[in-house]
Design a protein around this motif. Structure first.
Motif, PDB file in Angstrom:
ATOM      1  N   LYS A  10       0.838  -1.213   0.000  1.00 61.57           N
ATOM      2  CA  LYS A  10       0.000   0.000   0.000  1.00 61.57           C
ATOM      3  C   LYS A  10       0.871   1.260   0.000  1.00 61.57           C
ATOM      4  CE  LYS A  10      -4.178  -1.900   2.131  1.00 61.57           C
ATOM      5  NZ  LYS A  10      -5.131  -1.649   1.042  1.00 61.57           N
ATOM      6  N   LEU A  18       1.997   9.762  -5.397  1.00 60.30           N
ATOM      7  CA  LEU A  18       2.633  11.060  -5.137  1.00 60.30           C
ATOM      8  C   LEU A  18       3.607  11.434  -6.252  1.00 60.30           C
ATOM      9  CD1 LEU A  18       3.338  10.821  -1.298  1.00 60.30           C
ATOM     10  CD2 LEU A  18       1.839  12.470  -2.429  1.00 60.30           C
ATOM     11  N   ASN A  21       2.239  13.088  -9.107  1.00 60.18           N
ATOM     12  CA  ASN A  21       1.609  14.369  -8.732  1.00 60.18           C
ATOM     13  C   ASN A  21       0.137  14.268  -8.398  1.00 60.18           C
ATOM     14  OD1 ASN A  21       3.632  16.260  -8.586  1.00 60.18           O
ATOM     15  ND2 ASN A  21       3.719  16.469 -10.817  1.00 60.18           N
ATOM     16  N   GLY A  22      -0.283  13.061  -8.034  1.00 67.11           N
ATOM     17  CA  GLY A  22      -1.688  12.873  -7.689  1.00 67.11           C
ATOM     18  C   GLY A  22      -1.958  13.273  -6.252  1.00 67.11           C
ATOM     19  N   GLU A  23      -3.219  13.426  -5.934  1.00 67.28           N
ATOM     20  CA  GLU A  23      -3.582  13.742  -4.543  1.00 67.28           C
ATOM     21  C   GLU A  23      -3.942  12.453  -3.822  1.00 67.28           C
ATOM     22  OE1 GLU A  23      -6.457  16.808  -4.205  1.00 67.28           O
ATOM     23  OE2 GLU A  23      -5.045  18.322  -4.916  1.00 67.28           O
ATOM     24  N   LEU A  24      -3.639  12.411  -2.550  1.00 66.64           N
ATOM     25  CA  LEU A  24      -3.916  11.210  -1.768  1.00 66.64           C
ATOM     26  C   LEU A  24      -5.357  11.242  -1.250  1.00 66.64           C
ATOM     27  CD1 LEU A  24      -0.621  11.009   0.325  1.00 66.64           C
ATOM     28  CD2 LEU A  24      -1.157   9.861  -1.824  1.00 66.64           C
ATOM     29  N   GLU A  26      -8.382   9.993   1.511  1.00 66.89           N
ATOM     30  CA  GLU A  26      -8.435   9.881   2.978  1.00 66.89           C
ATOM     31  C   GLU A  26      -7.884   8.515   3.418  1.00 66.89           C
ATOM     32  OE1 GLU A  26     -12.386  10.314   4.463  1.00 66.89           O
ATOM     33  OE2 GLU A  26     -11.753  10.443   6.534  1.00 66.89           O
ATOM     34  N   LYS A  27      -8.229   7.477   2.635  1.00 64.86           N
ATOM     35  CA  LYS A  27      -7.738   6.134   2.991  1.00 64.86           C
ATOM     36  C   LYS A  27      -6.210   6.078   2.932  1.00 64.86           C
ATOM     37  CE  LYS A  27     -11.723   3.346   1.740  1.00 64.86           C
ATOM     38  NZ  LYS A  27     -12.276   2.281   0.903  1.00 64.86           N
ATOM     39  N   LEU A  29      -4.135   8.554   3.414  1.00 66.84           N
ATOM     40  CA  LEU A  29      -3.600   9.272   4.576  1.00 66.84           C
ATOM     41  C   LEU A  29      -3.738   8.445   5.849  1.00 66.84           C
ATOM     42  CD1 LEU A  29      -4.819  12.911   3.815  1.00 66.84           C
ATOM     43  CD2 LEU A  29      -2.452  12.141   3.921  1.00 66.84           C
ATOM     44  N   LEU A  32      -0.881   6.129   5.868  1.00 67.06           N
ATOM     45  CA  LEU A  32       0.343   6.838   6.278  1.00 67.06           C
ATOM     46  C   LEU A  32       0.342   7.109   7.781  1.00 67.06           C
ATOM     47  CD1 LEU A  32       0.757   9.377   3.316  1.00 67.06           C
ATOM     48  CD2 LEU A  32       2.179   7.386   3.816  1.00 67.06           C
TER      49      LEU A  32
END
Lengths: 44, 545
Positions: A10, A18, A21-24, A26-27, A29, A32
């Motif tokens: 994962k 990342l 240049n994509g956005e993460l 909520e899952k 994060l 992380l």
């Protein structure tokens, strides 16, 4: 797949996301956060 | 009107929790109707619950192992539910005082309308909205130039204006207990057994009725036994209790009845300040006394003058020179004076301790003011260049962040220190020019953006020049290390917003560099006035933009 392998897989996906240049999500994060919590448990 | 609810995130250790508690207590005193909760790791917060519950309306315990399930996805789901349970409490503001990774993610995921402190956004980028947290992130984490105690920094982040001191409700202070915590998490931070045995021996001779409580955790048992079994203490053993792995509440109770605490920087030293126990602290290894001194009046902090002190946590050291630079004779004499009068009289101290033993240590005594805690150097010696800069920075940061003018005093320095300051005066001039270029290029880039597509190459050119400015500041820091604090802060100020729009980023850079110019103008003036009596030459005057 072990817990550690699943987590690493994962994290690799998140890194790819990342790097492109994509956005993460909520899952992502939350994964992380989980990783940081586990790492810090050993350090504190 | 609905009462405001605040959540403080503190995911670090016991000492940090007590320092957070102290700052939150101040905020509560100023805002009695504010509801304050704390989110903390269960293993640190539960033993301190008896204290935390005196200030916080709710303590939310985080226990990582409770989330763990068979699969990562199930574990994430548990964590998700935990975060949702916090969201449901409907906090209006979150304050992250931990500055570690996990707290940054939590701060973002809890997603209150207002948040301060480190947050990690959905690009995994660190964003910090408030100025004081930016300061902590840029300066406190990186070196020895921060002049503030961590409790004060937490107070500033929380927006406290005044200092309300704990009242001394302890009528049993007359007992003869002395609590000693001779341990610390890192070997560099604590003395070996023999020095502690000397201190206990000396005090037990002077105060035969004294009972010594050596307190510590499980890992401290061996060193505790070494102290207890020292040959010099053979006849005093009945007056020494080794209290290993006792509840923190139990240690707190002993402290409330003790006439003195002696120890290193640790949770117990902060606990002693909660009980207003007169304290002697020995700062060793990487400990930065100005940040960690327990927050109460008249704490005596013994700080070695060793050149390499303070080192860093990563420093590999086997010599422990700083340990020898706090002689046990000084510790015993200071402890004795504190027992007798709760204050140190430097003249009396110089009568009972030789100049040789006093020559290797600075003795600071704390005093709390509305703005911050101050440390008086009791031997009133000349300040070195780092101390002078800490003094300057305190003035600058109060003015810059709090808009508070504190009284400016110019430190007494030697000619050697004046030379070092003169060198840094040149650095302020150079950095002033660099930041001036920063404001110029940021301004031009904003104009290019406003002009539209026709100015694309000029815009790129100005952005490249802004990158050069950023690189130049790094070179400046290596040549003029005492300017590091300003350079770090301006770097964070120009890079840590949560903006993705180019115009907003450029505006942030413009403001950041502009602030840098003003800070350097003030710093230049402070340095110049300090070195003028030493007839030092300096390159030129700083120009106003």
């Amino acid at each position: 797949m072990s817990f550690g392998q699943e987590l690493q897989s994962k994290l690799n996906n998140i890194e790819d996301q990342l790097n492109s240049n994509g956005e993460l999500s909520e899952k992502d994060l939350e994964i992380l956060l989980l990783t940081a919590l586990i790492e810090e448990e050993g350090e504190l | 009107m609905k009462s405001q609810k605040m959540l403080i995130i503190q995911l670090l250790r016991l000492g940090d929790l007590i320092q957070t508690l102290k700052a939150a207590r101040q905020l509560k005193a100023e805002n009695p109707s504010l509801s304050i909760s704390i989110l903390a790791r269960a293993r640190f917060a539960k033993p301190l619950a008896f204290l935390l519950e005196t200030v916080f309306d709710e303590v939310i315990y985080l226990e990582t192992k409770d989330f763990i399930r068979e699969s990562v996805e199930q574990t994430r789901e548990e964590l998700h539910n935990f975060i949702n349970s916090i969201k449901e409490k409907d906090y209006s503001v979150t304050v992250n005082l931990s500055f570690n990774k996990s707290s940054g993610y939590l701060n973002h995921l809890i997603g209150t309308q207002w948040n301060t402190g480190v947050s990690r956004d959905n690009k995994n980028k660190i964003t910090i909205q408030d100025k004081w947290s930016r300061f902590v992130y840029s300066t406190v984490m990186r070196g020895n130039q921060n002049p503030f105690n961590l409790v004060d920094l937490f107070r500033y982040i929380l927006g406290c204006k005044h200092n309300y001191l704990l009242e001394n409700l302890n009528s049993e202070r007359k007992s003869s207990k002395i609590v000693i915590h001779p341990f610390a998490s890192d070997k560099k931070k604590h003395w070996g057994a023999s020095r502690w045995a000397e201190v206990i021996y000396k005090l037990s001779k002077q105060y035969p009725e004294a009972h010594f409580h050596i307190v510590g955790g499980n890992a401290d048992r061996e060193l505790g036994n070494q102290i207890l079994n020292s040959p010099s203490l053979t006849n005093s053993k009945d007056n020494i209790s080794l209290e290993i792995n006792k509840d923190i509440a139990h240690v707190y109770e002993i402290l409330t009845k003790s006439m003195l605490f002696i120890g290193h920087d640790s949770m117990v030293s902060h606990l002693a300040s909660e009980t207003l126990t007169p304290s002697v602290i020995l700062s060793l290894g990487p400990v930065r006394y100005q940040e960690t001194t327990p927050y109460q009046n008249n704490v005596v902090n013994l700080v070695p003058k060793t050149k390499c002190f303070p080192c860093t946590v990563q420093t590999d050291c086997s010599l422990f020179s700083c340990h020898a630079h706090i002689p046990h004779q000084v510790v015993s004499a200071v402890a004795s004076q504190l027992i007798q009068s709760q204050k140190i009289d430097s003249k009396e101290l110089q009568k009972v301790v030789t100049p040789f033993h006093l020559s290797t240590v600075n003795i600071y005594q704390s005093e709390i003011f509305d703005e911050n805690i101050e440390y008086h150097n009791l031997l009133n010696e000349h300040q070195d260049a780092t101390q002078v800069f800490q003094h300057y920075y305190k003035i600058l940061w109060h003015l810059y962040f709090n808009d508070v003018d504190i009284e400016i005093t110019y430190p007494t320095i030697t000619n050697e220190v004046a030379k070092e300051l003169a060198h840094h005066l040149e650095g302020t001039q150079y950095l002033f020019e660099v930041y001036n270029f920063g404001t110029k290029y940021a301004n031009q880039a904003i104009q290019n953006l406003r002009a539209g597509n026709d100015n694309h190459s000029a815009l790129t050119d100005n952005i490249n020049k802004l990158n050069d400015v950023s690189e130049l500041t790094k070179v400046t820091a290596s040549n003029y290390p005492l300017l590091q604090s300003i350079i770090d802060l301006i770097h964070v100020n120009t890079n840590s917003g949560d903006n993705t729009e180019l115009k907003t980023i450029l505006e942030e850079q413009l403001v950041g560099y502009h602030d840098g110019v003003h800070l350097l103008t003030a710093l230049h003036s402070l340095i110049k006035k300090t070195i003028t009596p030493h007839h030092m030459t300096h390159s030129s005057e700083v120009k106003e933009i």
